[in-house]
Design a protein around this motif. Structure first.
Motif, short mmCIF file in Angstrom:
data_model
loop_
_atom_site.label_atom_id
_atom_site.label_comp_id
_atom_site.label_asym_id
_atom_site.label_seq_id
_atom_site.Cartn_x
_atom_site.Cartn_y
_atom_site.Cartn_z
N UNK A 89 62.95 88.94 17.59
CA UNK A 89 63.09 90.49 18.12
C UNK A 89 61.69 89.99 17.49
N UNK A 90 60.88 89.32 17.15
CA UNK A 90 59.57 89.28 16.61
C UNK A 90 59.01 89.55 17.53
N UNK A 91 57.55 90.56 16.86
CA UNK A 91 57.36 90.50 18.13
C UNK A 91 56.32 92.09 17.89
N UNK A 92 55.02 92.86 18.13
CA UNK A 92 54.83 93.90 18.35
C UNK A 92 55.00 94.66 18.36
N UNK A 93 55.87 96.03 18.43
CA UNK A 93 56.61 97.18 18.27
C UNK A 93 55.98 98.63 18.16
N UNK A 94 55.91 99.18 19.25
CA UNK A 94 55.13 100.35 19.76
C UNK A 94 56.13 100.95 20.28
N UNK A 113 49.86 102.68 18.13
CA UNK A 113 49.10 101.60 17.78
C UNK A 113 49.32 100.00 17.05
N UNK A 114 50.77 99.97 17.14
CA UNK A 114 51.44 99.44 16.77
C UNK A 114 51.65 98.66 15.68
N UNK A 115 53.09 98.12 15.31
CA UNK A 115 53.67 97.35 13.99
C UNK A 115 54.05 96.46 14.55
N UNK A 116 53.91 95.05 13.62
CA UNK A 116 54.30 93.65 13.80
C UNK A 116 55.68 94.21 13.16
N UNK A 117 56.49 92.90 13.79
CA UNK A 117 57.79 92.82 13.30
C UNK A 117 57.89 91.78 12.74
#
Length: 121
Positions: A89-94, A113-117
């Motif tokens: 699930x690691x990714x940048x989420x938009x 702008x996205x948030x890192x998970x």
């Protein structure tokens, strides 16, 4: 117009996070909202979507039963509750807003702008 994601971070496998997407400058309940994610070297993918009313939701198979999308139109905010997180699930989420219930990224008019998970032990 602004969509601002928050709530990302580092979490251990099996943990939980709740992402928020706060919108301004749009008539929020005119729009369906999608959550997308993009991992390094991969295409951006739609993982969950909620209709303007909140009555209809969509999830890709890999997050069904683990993620829940919801919205509070009074607060102009959409949430993504993520449980049982996995390293994949690691990714940048938009988050993104569209006037249609659509899978196509090109039909989403506004993007955050996205948030890192990051899911890692």
């Amino acid at each position: 117009v602004q969509l601002v994601e928050s709530g990302g971070g580092l979490v251990q496998p099996g943990g939980s996070l709740r992402l928020s997407c706060a919108a301004s400058g749009i008539t929020f309940d005119d729009y369906a909202i999608g959550w997308f994610r993009q991992a390094p070297g991969k295409e951006r993918e739609l993982i969950a979507r909620i209709s303007w009313s909140g009555n209809w939701t969509y999830y890709i198979d890999s997050v069904k039963g683990r993620f829940t999308i919801s919205r509070d139109n009074a607060k102009n905010t959409v949430y993504l509750q993520m449980n049982s997180l996995k390293p994949e699930d690691t990714a940048v989420y938009y988050c993104a807003a569209a006037l249609l219930n659509t899978h196509r990224p090109s039909e989403y008019r506004y993007w955050g702008q996205g948030t890192q998970v990051t899911v890692s032990s």
